[in-house]
Design an enzyme around this catalytic site. Structure first.
Site, PDB file in Angstrom:
ATOM      1  N   CYS A   1       2.999  -1.726  -8.618  1.00 11.24           N
ATOM      2  CA  CYS A   1       3.095  -0.485  -7.834  1.00 11.24           C
ATOM      3  C   CYS A   1       4.113   0.508  -8.389  1.00 11.24           C
ATOM      4  O   CYS A   1       4.290   1.593  -7.847  1.00 11.24           O
ATOM      5  CB  CYS A   1       3.403  -0.791  -6.374  1.00 11.24           C
ATOM      6  SG  CYS A   1       2.016  -1.617  -5.547  1.00 11.24           S
TER       7      CYS A   1
ATOM      8  N   HIS B   1      -5.284  13.307  -0.153  1.00  8.69           N
ATOM      9  CA  HIS B   1      -5.499  13.649  -1.556  1.00  8.69           C
ATOM     10  C   HIS B   1      -4.262  14.274  -2.205  1.00  8.69           C
ATOM     11  O   HIS B   1      -4.369  15.136  -3.074  1.00  8.69           O
ATOM     12  CB  HIS B   1      -6.745  14.525  -1.726  1.00  8.69           C
ATOM     13  CG  HIS B   1      -8.000  13.732  -1.595  1.00  8.69           C
ATOM     14  ND1 HIS B   1      -8.527  13.416  -0.364  1.00  8.69           N
ATOM     15  CD2 HIS B   1      -8.798  13.168  -2.519  1.00  8.69           C
ATOM     16  CE1 HIS B   1      -9.615  12.688  -0.534  1.00  8.69           C
ATOM     17  NE2 HIS B   1      -9.800  12.512  -1.835  1.00  8.69           N
TER      18      HIS B   1
ATOM     19  N   GLU C   1      -2.359   0.023   4.467  1.00 13.23           N
ATOM     20  CA  GLU C   1      -2.415   0.423   3.066  1.00 13.23           C
ATOM     21  C   GLU C   1      -3.620  -0.197   2.350  1.00 13.23           C
ATOM     22  O   GLU C   1      -4.257   0.444   1.529  1.00 13.23           O
ATOM     23  CB  GLU C   1      -1.106  -0.001   2.384  1.00 13.23           C
ATOM     24  CG  GLU C   1      -0.948   0.464   0.974  1.00 13.23           C
ATOM     25  CD  GLU C   1       0.414   0.125   0.414  1.00 13.23           C
ATOM     26  OE1 GLU C   1       1.371   0.866   0.677  1.00 13.23           O
ATOM     27  OE2 GLU C   1       0.527  -0.897  -0.292  1.00 13.23           O
TER      28      GLU C   1
END
Length: 150
Positions: free
Chosen positions: A25, A75, A136
């Site tokens: 990550c 986005h 998530e």
């Protein structure tokens, strides 16, 4: 009249990177987030009120969460403003990308704290934010509860 909890669910796509993290990550990647917002209050008892019987109109809650969270984060790519990712953020912005710089590491845990504050600031005085759940992935989520943060 009893207190009632109502929940509205939202979804949005957001990219991020965890600077200094020791796993995958640390790379820029994205998630299809699911956010559940639960508020608590008493249903309106005034029969002349068009919202009679509601704690809050779902469309009013939707408006708040869309304006504060979904429309802003959907986005977008989120970076901690205090990391070297700022150079990447500047490059992406110069190319027309939607980048959000935050004062925290953009983990689900920190994002849900940020979201809770943004939503609480917009709720009517008689409505309390009860909890948030920010999912998530299919198997990973962070939760915020008012009772844990009073």
């Amino acid at each position: 009249m009893s207190n009632i909890r109502i929940t509205k669910q939202f979804s949005f796509e957001t990219g991020h990177a965890l600077y200094g993290y020791d796993g995958k990550c640390k790379n820029v990647h994205g998630h299809s987030y699911k956010l559940s917002v639960t508020v608590i209050g008493k249903p309106i008892t005034d029969t002349s009120n068009v919202k009679y019987g509601m704690v809050i109109d779902f469309s009013d809650l939707k408006k708040i969460v869309k304006e504060e969270i979904v429309d802003h984060f959907d986005h977008a790519t989120v970076f901690n403003q205090n990391t070297p990712h700022i150079e990447l953020a500047d490059e992406l912005k110069s190319r027309g990308h939607h980048v959000i710089l935050v004062e925290y590491q953009p983990t689900s845990e920190n994002m849900v704290i940020d979201f809770a504050q943004k939503i609480k600031n917009r709720l009517p005085a008689e409505i309390q934010l009860h909890s948030l759940k920010l999912q998530e992935t299919d198997s990973s989520f962070a939760e915020w509860y008012a009772t844990d943060n009073s």
